[in-house]
Scaffold this motif. Structure first.
Motif, short mmCIF file in Angstrom:
data_model
loop_
_atom_site.label_atom_id
_atom_site.label_comp_id
_atom_site.label_asym_id
_atom_site.label_seq_id
_atom_site.Cartn_x
_atom_site.Cartn_y
_atom_site.Cartn_z
N ALA A 98 0.83 -1.21 0.00
CA ALA A 98 0.00 0.00 0.00
C ALA A 98 0.86 1.26 0.00
CB ALA A 98 -0.93 -0.01 1.21
N GLU A 99 1.92 1.25 0.81
CA GLU A 99 2.82 2.40 0.88
C GLU A 99 3.56 2.58 -0.45
OE1 GLU A 99 5.07 5.59 2.65
OE2 GLU A 99 3.17 4.62 3.13
N LEU A 100 4.05 1.50 -1.00
CA LEU A 100 4.79 1.55 -2.26
C LEU A 100 3.92 2.14 -3.37
CD1 LEU A 100 7.26 0.74 -4.01
CD2 LEU A 100 6.20 -1.50 -4.29
N GLU A 101 2.70 1.66 -3.50
CA GLU A 101 1.82 2.13 -4.57
C GLU A 101 1.47 3.60 -4.39
OE1 GLU A 101 -1.99 0.42 -7.09
OE2 GLU A 101 -1.47 -0.45 -5.15
N ALA A 102 1.12 4.00 -3.17
CA ALA A 102 0.73 5.39 -2.92
C ALA A 102 1.87 6.35 -3.20
CB ALA A 102 0.24 5.55 -1.49
N ARG A 103 3.07 6.02 -2.71
CA ARG A 103 4.19 6.94 -2.90
C ARG A 103 4.63 7.02 -4.36
NH1 ARG A 103 2.61 7.21 1.39
NH2 ARG A 103 1.46 8.78 0.22
N LEU A 104 4.58 5.89 -5.07
CA LEU A 104 4.99 5.91 -6.47
C LEU A 104 4.07 6.78 -7.31
CD1 LEU A 104 6.25 2.31 -7.25
CD2 LEU A 104 7.48 4.44 -7.64
N TYR A 105 2.76 6.69 -7.10
CA TYR A 105 1.85 7.51 -7.88
C TYR A 105 2.04 8.99 -7.56
CZ TYR A 105 -0.59 3.50 -9.81
OH TYR A 105 -0.88 2.35 -10.51
N GLU A 106 2.40 9.31 -6.32
CA GLU A 106 2.72 10.70 -5.99
C GLU A 106 3.98 11.15 -6.74
OE1 GLU A 106 3.15 11.15 -1.82
OE2 GLU A 106 0.98 11.12 -1.41
N GLU A 107 4.98 10.29 -6.76
CA GLU A 107 6.25 10.65 -7.39
C GLU A 107 6.13 10.83 -8.90
OE1 GLU A 107 9.73 8.40 -6.36
OE2 GLU A 107 8.95 7.98 -4.36
N LEU A 108 5.12 10.24 -9.49
CA LEU A 108 4.95 10.36 -10.95
C LEU A 108 4.50 11.76 -11.36
CD1 LEU A 108 3.21 6.94 -11.75
CD2 LEU A 108 5.55 7.63 -12.34
N ASP A 109 3.99 12.55 -10.44
CA ASP A 109 3.46 13.88 -10.76
C ASP A 109 4.53 14.93 -10.46
OD1 ASP A 109 2.07 16.20 -11.14
OD2 ASP A 109 0.41 15.72 -9.79
N TYR A 110 5.28 15.32 -11.48
CA TYR A 110 6.35 16.29 -11.28
C TYR A 110 5.82 17.70 -11.07
CZ TYR A 110 9.96 12.87 -12.59
OH TYR A 110 10.82 11.79 -12.63
N ILE A 111 4.61 17.99 -11.52
CA ILE A 111 4.02 19.30 -11.24
C ILE A 111 3.79 19.45 -9.73
CG2 ILE A 111 1.97 20.74 -11.55
CD1 ILE A 111 1.74 19.63 -14.38
N ARG A 112 3.29 18.40 -9.13
CA ARG A 112 3.10 18.38 -7.68
C ARG A 112 4.43 18.51 -6.95
NH1 ARG A 112 2.84 14.41 -3.62
NH2 ARG A 112 1.16 14.68 -2.10
N GLU A 113 5.44 17.82 -7.45
CA GLU A 113 6.76 17.89 -6.83
C GLU A 113 7.34 19.29 -6.94
OE1 GLU A 113 11.17 15.78 -7.18
OE2 GLU A 113 9.41 14.78 -8.01
N ALA A 114 7.12 19.94 -8.07
CA ALA A 114 7.61 21.32 -8.24
C ALA A 114 6.94 22.25 -7.23
CB ALA A 114 7.35 21.80 -9.66
N GLU A 115 5.64 22.07 -7.00
CA GLU A 115 4.94 22.88 -6.01
C GLU A 115 5.51 22.67 -4.61
OE1 GLU A 115 0.95 21.61 -6.52
OE2 GLU A 115 0.60 22.78 -8.35
N HIS A 116 5.80 21.41 -4.28
CA HIS A 116 6.41 21.11 -2.98
C HIS A 116 7.79 21.72 -2.86
CE1 HIS A 116 3.74 17.33 -2.12
NE2 HIS A 116 3.09 18.47 -2.07
#
Length: 297
Positions: free
Chosen positions: A206-224
């Motif tokens: 569950a942790e692996l899947e949730a974190r990977l889908y977050e990491e796929l969004d570079y727009i979100r990462e740029a905001e962070h």
């Protein structure tokens, strides 16, 4: 601080990504089958060996299978490699559950992963995401990866106005690859998780899947990245790279280039004295604790 990265003579040669669900399933299935057979064969031999021989036999099989695991997962990237990284972190905190040689092999997934070929894999992603006009504004892109990880790799670049930047570029077809990998991994990695003594994997999946889908969004990462930069703007001894928005998309994240040292370099007392390491350690700890308990971010 180093001026620029130097080529690691031990760095694996760049390869191409296996993107098809079938091809990845075959690779993971073959890995699990060979590892399972090796472990079963070892267990059958243990009763016929004395205590010293049993220890050496287990050590040798652990080293061989860890090498096999790291090599295959490093080639596959995606959730398969991310799972291996998580295993290496978990094992390092298990107080010597495996020989130190095995822990060192697993740790390579965190820092010495095989890069993917720039011309055939990375350049097409850049072309599709940025377009010809934006690419023409870059005076240079270094085809040698500065760093590579499970879902993307980083290349240095220079703009025509002289700015030194890095481009974090996502590997092709990552959302589909992540879905396929997790489905296959749930079935195929039981031999190695059993070797590490890990029984209940549900929370890990569950942790692996949730974190990977977050990491796929570079727009979100740029905001962070922007938010963290604002929060730590006045923090002593901390530099947060700035987002370069004109070269950033959902699959490409452009940042200012900030030179630094690797963890291995920090362990070399001939390069970094203990007083400086102590100061950096204090800064890192303070920044981490402030992020969690003061900024809540």
């Amino acid at each position: 601080m180093s001026d620029s990265p130097t080529k690691n003579q031990n760095q694996p040669e760049a390869g191409d990504l296996i993107a098809s669900a079938f091809g990845r399933a075959v690779q993971l299935g073959g890995l699990a089958t060979r590892m399972g057979a090796a472990l079963i064969g070892t267990r059958l031999r243990l009763p016929f060996a004395d205590e010293i021989a049993r220890g050496e036999l287990l050590k040798s099989i652990y080293i061989r299978e860890a090498e096999r695991l790291v090599d295959r997962l490093s080639n596959l990237k995606g959730a398969a490699m991310k799972f291996g990284q998580m295993l290496s972190v978990m094992e390092s905190g298990m107080s010597g559950a495996l020989p130190p040689e095995v822990s060192a092999i697993l740790a390579r997934l965190q820092k010495d992963a095989r890069p993917l070929a720039y011309d055939t894999t990375i350049a097409p992603v850049l072309a599709a995401e940025l377009g010809a006009a934006k690419l023409a504004q870059l005076a240079e892109i270094n085809p040698e990866a500065l760093a590579c990880a499970s879902i993307g790799q980083v290349h240095r670049a220079r703009t025509r106005d002289g700015r030194e930047i890095v481009l974090k570029i996502q590997y092709p077809d990552m959302p589909r690859i992540v879905r396929s990998d997790i489905k296959n991994l749930k079935v195929l990695v039981k031999p190695f998780t059993a070797l590490l003594g890990i029984r209940n994997m549900d929370a890990i999946w569950a942790e692996l899947e949730a974190r990977l889908y977050e990491e796929l969004d570079y727009i979100r990462e740029a905001e962070h990245l922007r938010e963290m930069g604002a929060l730590l703007a006045d923090a002593e001894g901390v530099i947060v790279p700035e987002v370069v928005p004109e070269y950033s998309t959902e699959r490409v994240l452009a940042m200012t280039y900030e030179p630094g040292l690797s963890g291995a370099a920090l362990d070399d007392e001939s390069r970094v004295d203990q007083a400086l390491r102590d100061r950096w350690g204090q800064t890192l700890a303070r920044t981490l604790l402030d992020s969690m308990f003061v900024h809540r971010f």
